[in-house]
Scaffold this active site. Structure first.
Site, PDB file in Angstrom:
ATOM      1  N   VAL A  80       0.839  -1.209   0.000  1.00 15.84           N
ATOM      2  CA  VAL A  80       0.000   0.000   0.000  1.00 15.84           C
ATOM      3  C   VAL A  80       0.871   1.255   0.000  1.00 15.84           C
ATOM      4  O   VAL A  80       0.599   2.221  -0.730  1.00 15.84           O
ATOM      5  CB  VAL A  80      -0.940  -0.005   1.222  1.00 15.84           C
ATOM      6  CG1 VAL A  80      -1.626   1.348   1.384  1.00 15.84           C
ATOM      7  CG2 VAL A  80      -1.984  -1.105   1.079  1.00 15.84           C
ATOM      8  N   ASN A 100     -12.643   0.573  -0.941  1.00 15.17           N
ATOM      9  CA  ASN A 100     -13.700  -0.236  -1.543  1.00 15.17           C
ATOM     10  C   ASN A 100     -13.347  -1.718  -1.624  1.00 15.17           C
ATOM     11  O   ASN A 100     -14.250  -2.554  -1.713  1.00 15.17           O
ATOM     12  CB  ASN A 100     -13.993   0.303  -2.954  1.00 15.17           C
ATOM     13  CG  ASN A 100     -14.902  -0.597  -3.754  1.00 15.17           C
ATOM     14  OD1 ASN A 100     -16.114  -0.643  -3.540  1.00 15.17           O
ATOM     15  ND2 ASN A 100     -14.317  -1.351  -4.692  1.00 15.17           N
ATOM     16  N   TYR A 165     -17.909 -10.907   7.588  1.00 12.59           N
ATOM     17  CA  TYR A 165     -18.138  -9.705   6.784  1.00 12.59           C
ATOM     18  C   TYR A 165     -18.855  -8.633   7.607  1.00 12.59           C
ATOM     19  O   TYR A 165     -18.509  -7.449   7.573  1.00 12.59           O
ATOM     20  CB  TYR A 165     -18.959 -10.100   5.554  1.00 12.59           C
ATOM     21  CG  TYR A 165     -19.249  -8.988   4.589  1.00 12.59           C
ATOM     22  CD1 TYR A 165     -18.257  -8.507   3.733  1.00 12.59           C
ATOM     23  CD2 TYR A 165     -20.536  -8.448   4.483  1.00 12.59           C
ATOM     24  CE1 TYR A 165     -18.527  -7.507   2.815  1.00 12.59           C
ATOM     25  CE2 TYR A 165     -20.813  -7.451   3.566  1.00 12.59           C
ATOM     26  CZ  TYR A 165     -19.808  -6.978   2.739  1.00 12.59           C
ATOM     27  OH  TYR A 165     -20.086  -5.985   1.833  1.00 12.59           O
ATOM     28  N   GLY A 166     -19.868  -9.060   8.368  1.00  9.70           N
ATOM     29  CA  GLY A 166     -20.613  -8.108   9.191  1.00  9.70           C
ATOM     30  C   GLY A 166     -19.740  -7.464  10.247  1.00  9.70           C
ATOM     31  O   GLY A 166     -19.816  -6.258  10.493  1.00  9.70           O
ATOM     32  N   LYS A 169     -17.468  -4.933   8.521  1.00  7.54           N
ATOM     33  CA  LYS A 169     -18.143  -3.735   8.033  1.00  7.54           C
ATOM     34  C   LYS A 169     -18.603  -2.825   9.166  1.00  7.54           C
ATOM     35  O   LYS A 169     -18.767  -1.616   8.978  1.00  7.54           O
ATOM     36  CB  LYS A 169     -19.325  -4.132   7.138  1.00  7.54           C
ATOM     37  CG  LYS A 169     -18.887  -4.678   5.787  1.00  7.54           C
ATOM     38  CD  LYS A 169     -17.891  -3.760   5.118  1.00  7.54           C
ATOM     39  CE  LYS A 169     -17.554  -4.149   3.704  1.00  7.54           C
ATOM     40  NZ  LYS A 169     -16.512  -3.262   3.120  1.00  7.54           N
ATOM     41  N   ALA A 197     -25.563  -3.272  -4.587  1.00  9.28           N
ATOM     42  CA  ALA A 197     -25.368  -3.180  -6.028  1.00  9.28           C
ATOM     43  C   ALA A 197     -25.210  -4.563  -6.625  1.00  9.28           C
ATOM     44  O   ALA A 197     -24.773  -5.502  -5.953  1.00  9.28           O
ATOM     45  CB  ALA A 197     -24.127  -2.334  -6.344  1.00  9.28           C
ATOM     46  N   ARG A 200     -20.155  -8.745  -8.885  1.00 10.12           N
ATOM     47  CA  ARG A 200     -19.787 -10.165  -8.723  1.00 10.12           C
ATOM     48  C   ARG A 200     -19.821 -10.584  -7.262  1.00 10.12           C
ATOM     49  O   ARG A 200     -19.878 -11.760  -6.944  1.00 10.12           O
ATOM     50  CB  ARG A 200     -18.411 -10.431  -9.331  1.00 10.12           C
ATOM     51  CG  ARG A 200     -17.259  -9.715  -8.642  1.00 10.12           C
ATOM     52  CD  ARG A 200     -15.945 -10.087  -9.277  1.00 10.12           C
ATOM     53  NE  ARG A 200     -14.830  -9.492  -8.560  1.00 10.12           N
ATOM     54  CZ  ARG A 200     -13.592  -9.961  -8.623  1.00 10.12           C
ATOM     55  NH1 ARG A 200     -13.312 -11.005  -9.353  1.00 10.12           N
ATOM     56  NH2 ARG A 200     -12.615  -9.363  -7.951  1.00 10.12           N
TER      57      ARG A 200
END
Length: 307
Positions: A80, A100, A165-166, A169, A197, A200
């Site tokens: 990075v 993102n 994931y939860g 996030k 959205a 994929r």
């Protein structure tokens, strides 16, 4: 008044496909110089390829814009830093960061391995931390920065099979809340986008006709309002299929129970009062909660002294 990004340099992670690609193309179309970051892996994070990011760069250049691609793995801080340094070497500044990049390893918690949990946390949480850390001092010295975290309804409200994931996030919202406070004096504004959205990442979760309705471009239109000169601060924008809303965390006014009366039974007796939403508010910082409770204790002590 038209929103413009002329003269701005933007880094978008995970920009080879889906939402990131849409974000990169839209920022470039409005004048931004763009770093198109994408490791080029599969949806679960495996593999790597630079083709997708290079295709986005080609599209931007064909339309008269400026862009470079970089395949940094956002979970690797050294990579990075190299990406940010390349942006600085070419354009001398970084104004916008769109965090993102993400992966999915969906399984129910009982079937999920800890490796799958950690990998999702590393990409979403540490990926956002690494990219933000790499641009933070640059933005402070510029006295200008716009950062967008990508959160999700899965984090704010939960979703079966997405404990990793939860958790990730929701974590980026905690990161946002503190960075908003620390970046305020240097005109660094941090907001969060909660997208729905057809990409994929979600194509297997919704019917094809619904996926088409949830075009990434609809989400990107909202994202652009979170990173321009007049962007809000500490705002959670939810967007998808033409729908837009905001999400906030509120705290009730609550109640006070004297120390000599505190017990689980007493707390339960005051349940209606502590959950009453009449005077609920979004607190500016964690310290505000402490201040509220101290004020309640002081008010009680004063009332006792008058008796």
């Amino acid at each position: 008044m038209s929103i413009s990004f002329e003269g701005k340099v933007a880094i978008i992670t995970g920009a080879g496909n889906g939402l990131g690609r849409s974000h990169a193309l839209a920022l470039a179309a409005r004048g931004a110089k763009v770093v198109v970051n994408d490791l080029g892996g599969a949806r679960d994070g495996s593999g790597a390829s630079s083709k997708a990011s290079q295709d986005v760069v080609r599209l931007i250049e064909e339309n008269g814009g400026e862009a470079i691609s970089h395949g940094a793995n956002v979970a690797n801080f050294d990579e990075v830093q190299d990406m940010v340094q390349q942006a600085m070497d070419k354009w001398g500044r970084v104004d916008i960061l769109i965090n993102n990049a993400g992966i999915l390893r969906d399984k129910s918690f009982t079937k999920m391995t800890l490796d799958d949990f950690k990998l999702v946390m590393d990409v979403h949480v540490m990926g956002s931390v690494n990219c933000t850390k790499a641009v933070w001092d640059i933005m402070r010295e510029q006295n200008y920065g716009r950062i967008v975290m990508t959160t999700s309804s899965s984090g704010m409200y939960g979703n079966f099979g997405q404990s990793n994931y939860g958790a990730a996030k929701m974590a980026v919202l905690g990161l946002m809340n503190t960075l908003v406070i620390e970046g305020a004096k240097n005109n660094i504004r941090i907001n969060a986008l909660a997208p729905t959205a057809g990409t994929r990442m979600t194509e297997d979760l919704m019917p094809e006709e619904i996926v088409k309705a949830f075009a990434p471009e609809a989400v990107t239109a909202g994202m652009l309002t979170l990173c321009d000169d007049d962007a809000p601060n500490r705002f959670i924008l939810c967007a998808g299929a033409g729908g837009y809303s905001s999400a906030s965390i509120f705290e009730t006014e609550g109640c006070f129970i004297p120390q000599n009366a505190q017990s689980p039974e007493t707390v339960r007796e005051h349940w209606n009062e502590l959950t009453a939403k009449d005077n609920q508010a979004a607190l500016e910082s964690g310290a505000k909660q402490g201040e509220k409770f101290v004020m309640k204790a002081m008010a009680y002590m004063q009332s006792q002294q008058k008796q």
